[in-house]
Design an enzyme around this catalytic site. Structure first.
Site, PDB file in Angstrom:
ATOM      1  N   LYS A   1     -34.487 -84.689 104.083  1.00 42.71           N
ATOM      2  CA  LYS A   1     -34.754 -85.224 105.263  1.00 42.71           C
ATOM      3  C   LYS A   1     -36.354 -85.044 105.548  1.00 42.71           C
ATOM      4  O   LYS A   1     -36.814 -83.933 105.441  1.00 42.71           O
ATOM      5  CB  LYS A   1     -34.137 -84.589 106.388  1.00 42.71           C
ATOM      6  CG  LYS A   1     -32.568 -84.868 106.283  1.00 42.71           C
ATOM      7  CD  LYS A   1     -31.719 -83.996 107.236  1.00 42.71           C
ATOM      8  CE  LYS A   1     -31.914 -82.711 107.006  1.00 42.71           C
ATOM      9  NZ  LYS A   1     -30.892 -82.018 107.946  1.00 42.71           N
TER      10      LYS A   1
ATOM     11  N   THR B   1     -35.801 -83.240 119.905  1.00 40.09           N
ATOM     12  CA  THR B   1     -35.272 -83.594 118.433  1.00 40.09           C
ATOM     13  C   THR B   1     -34.397 -82.255 117.845  1.00 40.09           C
ATOM     14  O   THR B   1     -33.999 -82.327 116.747  1.00 40.09           O
ATOM     15  CB  THR B   1     -36.410 -83.406 117.519  1.00 40.09           C
ATOM     16  OG1 THR B   1     -37.281 -82.567 117.365  1.00 40.09           O
ATOM     17  CG2 THR B   1     -37.396 -84.689 117.714  1.00 40.09           C
TER      18      THR B   1
ATOM     19  N   GLY C   1     -31.361 -80.507 116.841  1.00 41.46           N
ATOM     20  CA  GLY C   1     -29.987 -80.868 116.567  1.00 41.46           C
ATOM     21  C   GLY C   1     -29.832 -82.209 115.587  1.00 41.46           C
ATOM     22  O   GLY C   1     -28.719 -82.758 115.361  1.00 41.46           O
ATOM     23  N   THR C   2     -30.945 -82.858 115.378  1.00 38.22           N
ATOM     24  CA  THR C   2     -31.099 -84.073 114.555  1.00 38.22           C
ATOM     25  C   THR C   2     -30.417 -83.873 113.174  1.00 38.22           C
ATOM     26  O   THR C   2     -29.669 -84.891 112.850  1.00 38.22           O
ATOM     27  CB  THR C   2     -32.694 -84.581 114.371  1.00 38.22           C
ATOM     28  OG1 THR C   2     -33.186 -83.732 113.996  1.00 38.22           O
ATOM     29  CG2 THR C   2     -32.887 -85.139 115.645  1.00 38.22           C
ATOM     30  N   GLY C   3     -30.674 -82.873 112.404  1.00 41.49           N
ATOM     31  CA  GLY C   3     -30.252 -82.554 111.290  1.00 41.49           C
ATOM     32  C   GLY C   3     -28.543 -82.330 111.139  1.00 41.49           C
ATOM     33  O   GLY C   3     -28.072 -83.046 110.408  1.00 41.49           O
ATOM     34  N   CYS C   4     -28.072 -81.699 112.092  1.00 40.58           N
ATOM     35  CA  CYS C   4     -26.670 -81.372 112.405  1.00 40.58           C
ATOM     36  C   CYS C   4     -26.042 -82.755 112.729  1.00 40.58           C
ATOM     37  O   CYS C   4     -24.882 -83.038 112.124  1.00 40.58           O
ATOM     38  CB  CYS C   4     -26.188 -80.434 113.508  1.00 40.58           C
ATOM     39  SG  CYS C   4     -27.023 -78.977 113.346  1.00 40.58           S
TER      40      CYS C   4
HETATM   41  N1  LIG Z   1     -39.094 -87.996 115.756  1.00 39.92           N
HETATM   42  C1  LIG Z   1     -38.179 -88.277 115.028  1.00 39.92           C
HETATM   43  N2  LIG Z   1     -37.887 -89.920 115.083  1.00 39.92           N
HETATM   44  C2  LIG Z   1     -37.072 -90.749 114.408  1.00 39.92           C
HETATM   45  N3  LIG Z   1     -36.184 -89.816 113.524  1.00 39.92           N
HETATM   46  C3  LIG Z   1     -36.302 -88.668 113.521  1.00 39.92           C
HETATM   47  C4  LIG Z   1     -37.473 -87.668 113.880  1.00 39.92           C
HETATM   48  N4  LIG Z   1     -37.117 -86.334 113.811  1.00 39.92           N
HETATM   49  C5  LIG Z   1     -36.379 -86.393 112.917  1.00 39.92           C
HETATM   50  N5  LIG Z   1     -35.755 -87.705 112.573  1.00 39.92           N
HETATM   51  C6  LIG Z   1     -34.718 -87.819 111.647  1.00 39.92           C
HETATM   52  O1  LIG Z   1     -33.699 -87.022 111.954  1.00 39.92           O
HETATM   53  C7  LIG Z   1     -32.595 -86.686 111.017  1.00 39.92           C
HETATM   54  C8  LIG Z   1     -32.826 -85.197 111.033  1.00 39.92           C
HETATM   55  O2  LIG Z   1     -33.970 -84.537 110.099  1.00 39.92           O
HETATM   56  P1  LIG Z   1     -34.547 -83.297 110.427  1.00 39.92           P
HETATM   57  O3  LIG Z   1     -35.700 -83.145 109.466  1.00 39.92           O
HETATM   58  O4  LIG Z   1     -35.094 -83.162 111.855  1.00 39.92           O
HETATM   59  O5  LIG Z   1     -33.561 -82.424 110.184  1.00 39.92           O
HETATM   60  P2  LIG Z   1     -33.382 -80.790 110.679  1.00 39.92           P
HETATM   61  O6  LIG Z   1     -34.688 -80.104 110.481  1.00 39.92           O
HETATM   62  O7  LIG Z   1     -32.151 -80.433 109.719  1.00 39.92           O
HETATM   63  O8  LIG Z   1     -33.153 -80.827 112.332  1.00 39.92           O
HETATM   64  P3  LIG Z   1     -32.443 -79.669 113.116  1.00 39.92           P
HETATM   65  O9  LIG Z   1     -32.535 -78.525 112.199  1.00 39.92           O
HETATM   66  O10 LIG Z   1     -33.263 -79.811 114.251  1.00 39.92           O
HETATM   67  O11 LIG Z   1     -30.886 -80.111 113.354  1.00 39.92           O
HETATM   68  C9  LIG Z   1     -33.723 -87.345 109.710  1.00 39.92           C
HETATM   69  O12 LIG Z   1     -32.905 -88.681 109.572  1.00 39.92           O
HETATM   70  C10 LIG Z   1     -34.926 -87.506 110.168  1.00 39.92           C
HETATM   71  O13 LIG Z   1     -35.650 -88.514 109.643  1.00 39.92           O
HETATM   72  C1  LIG Z   2     -25.848 -73.002 115.220  1.00 33.64           C
HETATM   73  C2  LIG Z   2     -27.047 -73.565 114.754  1.00 33.64           C
HETATM   74  N1  LIG Z   2     -26.671 -74.686 113.604  1.00 33.64           N
HETATM   75  C3  LIG Z   2     -27.657 -75.430 113.096  1.00 33.64           C
HETATM   76  C4  LIG Z   2     -28.924 -75.398 113.485  1.00 33.64           C
HETATM   77  C5  LIG Z   2     -30.054 -76.211 113.080  1.00 33.64           C
HETATM   78  O1  LIG Z   2     -30.494 -77.078 113.857  1.00 33.64           O
HETATM   79  C6  LIG Z   2     -28.985 -74.467 114.625  1.00 33.64           C
HETATM   80  N2  LIG Z   2     -30.318 -74.657 115.482  1.00 33.64           N
HETATM   81  N3  LIG Z   2     -28.052 -73.831 115.136  1.00 33.64           N
HETATM   82 MG   LIG Z   3     -30.922 -78.674 110.021  1.00 30.56          MG
END
Ligand SMILES: Nc1ncnc2c1ncn2[C@@H]1O[C@H](COP(=O)(O)OP(=O)(O)OP(=O)(O)O)[C@@H](O)[C@H]1O
Ligand SMILES: Cc1ncc(CO)c(N)n1
Ligand SMILES: [Mg+2]
Length: 573
Positions: A252, A285, A287-290
């Site tokens: 990502k 943003t 929690g986007t990854g989860c």
């Molecule tokens: N500002 C943004 N606009 C559009 N899409 C985004 C944006 N930020 C993240 N994304 C998308 O969200 C998804 C999660 O990616 P990201 O790299 O943020 O994950 P992450 O770091 O694991 O997130 P988190 O740890 O906050 O849960 C990906 O599909 C990424 O492209």
């Molecule tokens: C509990 C938990 N899981 C995953 C993430 C990654 O976003 C977070 N910040 N907290």
């Molecule tokens: Mg993540």
């Protein structure tokens, strides 16, 4: 001993004391179908009179009843089901809470095995307390022995022991797919799973995964600290990660420096796909990854194949971020977003949502059946012409129309207005407004009370009310109206016996209320400027009847009036 009492004591003990447990509580063993059938009927006495289950024996019997109903085709439907094995985020932006919201938003059931409890908010992670490994095992057993889980999604797995326990559970209870989000560091930079889990991740979990979804930092950590700063780096990374055993890899790029798109790189072992989405400019943003991983899991649980699941999930995240870009939760640098697209309305007046954009009151056109008759126009044509000239909201005020004709006309006007993005209100006739699903109504002081109208129309419709005095204006606010129509400002023939309140009266009404106000009564080309020149911040526009509809060319008059208003008060546009 009652099963539920044992369970709640266990939870209390593990999460609130400091977690060493001498003897595990009795856990229900996996139940075979035959055993379930045997126990059927025999345990009826262990149900209370209300039918609530009192003991494990009764729980078995109840489970058997459900299973039997399913087997006999008793109309029971299998629900797509994701189990998330992850940590709790007290701020509810990420972790288990994000997973629950994402699955619910995608129409999939989500059960939860909690691996750690974090004290976390929009500033960062203030504390982490891991759930004892044997209790993670117990949760896994509880869910997987009972429920038909389709897909397991993992988030924070804070110790090598927990990864191994998960692996064992998956061997015992195979599922259709495993989505691994290798959570290691929160966006605030706090460590959620240390380097000790890296090896076990690589060796024990990735080979089982159908997809692994690291962000840039996590991909780099899994690859022994390799620098990942460009899309070309991400291309190499997906291939190297694929060699560790997962069937698909998604790296990502949410945090990719200097990119105006949010680019993720997907690899299925054969082809690389760069997945682009516009980068939403927002602080929200967290929690986007989860969410992305849970959405992928949800789509897989519904039966999707991998690439479409990832594409749908990415679009979901982008859309939710865009929707939530202006919501404000917490004081820290990274806020949560709204999975249900429900919160982004500025709240006022007892938490009632604002349903009206106040700038819609700018040029408010009120129809009049007498005038339409005089000029030989249909009400739809009059409305069309008013909008063509720049009317920003329409009110149908048909005092002498027969109900059926009025409803037909209102329906056609709804089409005219909606295809042009202009709201349509109905004067007084709430029955017509309901029947044609108008955007709202306008009521006078002797029409239906605003509160009653609100009960009938619900929170999502616009209600405007005519007010001549500050007292009426204050009442309108308390009753939950969305705007005030105030007048007559100048003498008018459109309304008989109508008290003229003048500019002074209008000023008093505006100053006494927080609601947006539209001025009405005798306003036209010659005096609209004077009204708007009052410069009252909540005076958002003028409402006109004859100035448009008692003229030969409605659209020309609307256009001229729009110009006058724009000149008088460019800031209200
Ligand atoms: N500002 C943004 N606009 C559009 N899409 C985004 C944006 N930020 C993240 N994304 C998308 O969200 C998804 C999660 O990616 P990201 O790299 O943020 O994950 P992450 O770091 O694991 O997130 P988190 O740890 O906050 O849960 C990906 O599909 C990424 O492209
Ligand atoms: C509990 C938990 N899981 C995953 C993430 C990654 O976003 C977070 N910040 N907290
Ligand atoms: Mg993540």
């Amino acid at each position: 001993m009652a099963f539920s009492a044992t369970l709640s004591c266990t939870v209390f003990f593990n999460l609130h004391k400091n977690r060493s447990r001498s003897s595990p509580p009795p856990h229900p063993p996996p139940i075979s179908r035959q055993e379930l059938r045997r126990s059927r009927g025999g345990s009826a006495s262990s149900r209370s009179r209300s039918g609530r289950i009192r003991s494990f024996g009764a729980m078995e019997a109840a489970t058997a009843e459900v299973a039997a109903a399913g087997e006999s085709g008793g109309g029971m439907a299998k629900v797509p089901h994701v189990l998330t094995v992850a940590g709790s985020d007290s701020g509810a932006g990420a972790g288990i809470q994000a997973d629950l919201k994402a699955c619910a938003a995608r129409g999939v059931y989500c059960s939860t095995v909690i691996t750690a409890v974090t004290a976390q908010n929009t500033v960062g992670v203030q504390g982490v307390d891991n759930v004892p490994e044997e209790f993670v095992a117990e949760q896994l057993e509880s869910v997987l022995s009972d429920m038909q889980v389709d897909v397991v999604k993992t988030g924070m797995l804070p110790s090598p022991g927990i990864v191994r326990i998960l692996r064992k559970s998956l061997n015992k209870f195979p599922v259709k797919a495993l989505v691994v989000d290798p959570v290691m560091v929160s966006t605030s930079g706090d460590v959620l799973a240390g380097p000790s889990v890296l090896d076990v991740f690589r060796e024990e979990l990735l080979p089982l995964a159908d997809i692994v979804t690291p962000n840039l930092k996590e991909a780099s950590a899994l690859l022994g600290g390799r620098q990942l700063e460009t899309i070309a780096d991400m291309h190499s990374a997906v291939k190297l990660l694929h060699q560790m055993g997962p069937r698909h890899v998604l790296v990502k790029g949410g945090d990719l420096p200097g990119s105006c798109d949010a680019v993720d790189v997907f690899f299925d072992g054969e082809r690389i796909h760069d997945l682009h989405a516009p980068r939403v400019k927002t602080r929200n943003t967290h929690g986007t990854g989860c969410t992305l991983a849970s959405c992928i899991a949800a789509e897989l649980a519904k039966g999707s194949s991998m690439l479409p699941a990832v594409q749908v999930a990415k679009r979901f995240v982008e859309n939710a971020l865009d929707y939530s870009k202006e919501i404000s939760i917490g004081k820290g640098p990274q806020g949560p977003f709204d999975h249900f697209l429900m919160l982004n309305r500025k709240v006022h007046n007892f938490g009632k949502k604002i349903v009206l954009d106040p700038s819609d009151l700018f040029l408010y056109a009120v129809t009049d059946s007498g005038m339409n008759r005089k000029w030989g126009r249909s009400i739809e044509d009059a409305v069309k012409a008013a909008i063509e000239g720049g009317a920003t909201i329409i009110q149908l005020r048909e005092k002498d129309a027969e109900t059926r004709n009025f409803l037909e006309a209102a329906k056609s006007c709804m089409e005219v207005c909606h295809s042009r993005g202009v709201p349509l209100l109905i004067n007084d006739r709430i029955d017509i407004a309901l029947a044609c699903d108008a955007d709202g109504i306008h009521v006078g002081q002797s029409d239906m009370p605003v509160r009653t109208a609100r009960t009938l129309l619900g929170p999502e419709k616009i209600i405007g009310v005519s007010c001549k005095t500050p007292e009426q204006a204050q009442q309108a606010y308390m009753d939950g109206a969305d705007y005030i129509g105030s007048g007559g400002i100048y003498p008018t023939n459109t309304k008989e016996n109508n008290l003229t309140i003048g500019l002074e009266g209008l000023k008093a009404v505006c100053l006494s209320s927080k609601l947006p106000v539209v001025a009405i009564g005798g306003i036209g080309m010659s005096n609209a400027h004077a009204v708007m020149e009052l410069g009252l911040p909540n005076l958002k526009g003028v409402a006109v009847v004859s100035a448009l509809f008692d003229r030969e060319c409605i659209s020309t008059e609307a256009r001229k009036l729009h110009e006058v208003l724009s000149g008088a008060a460019p800031e209200v546009k």
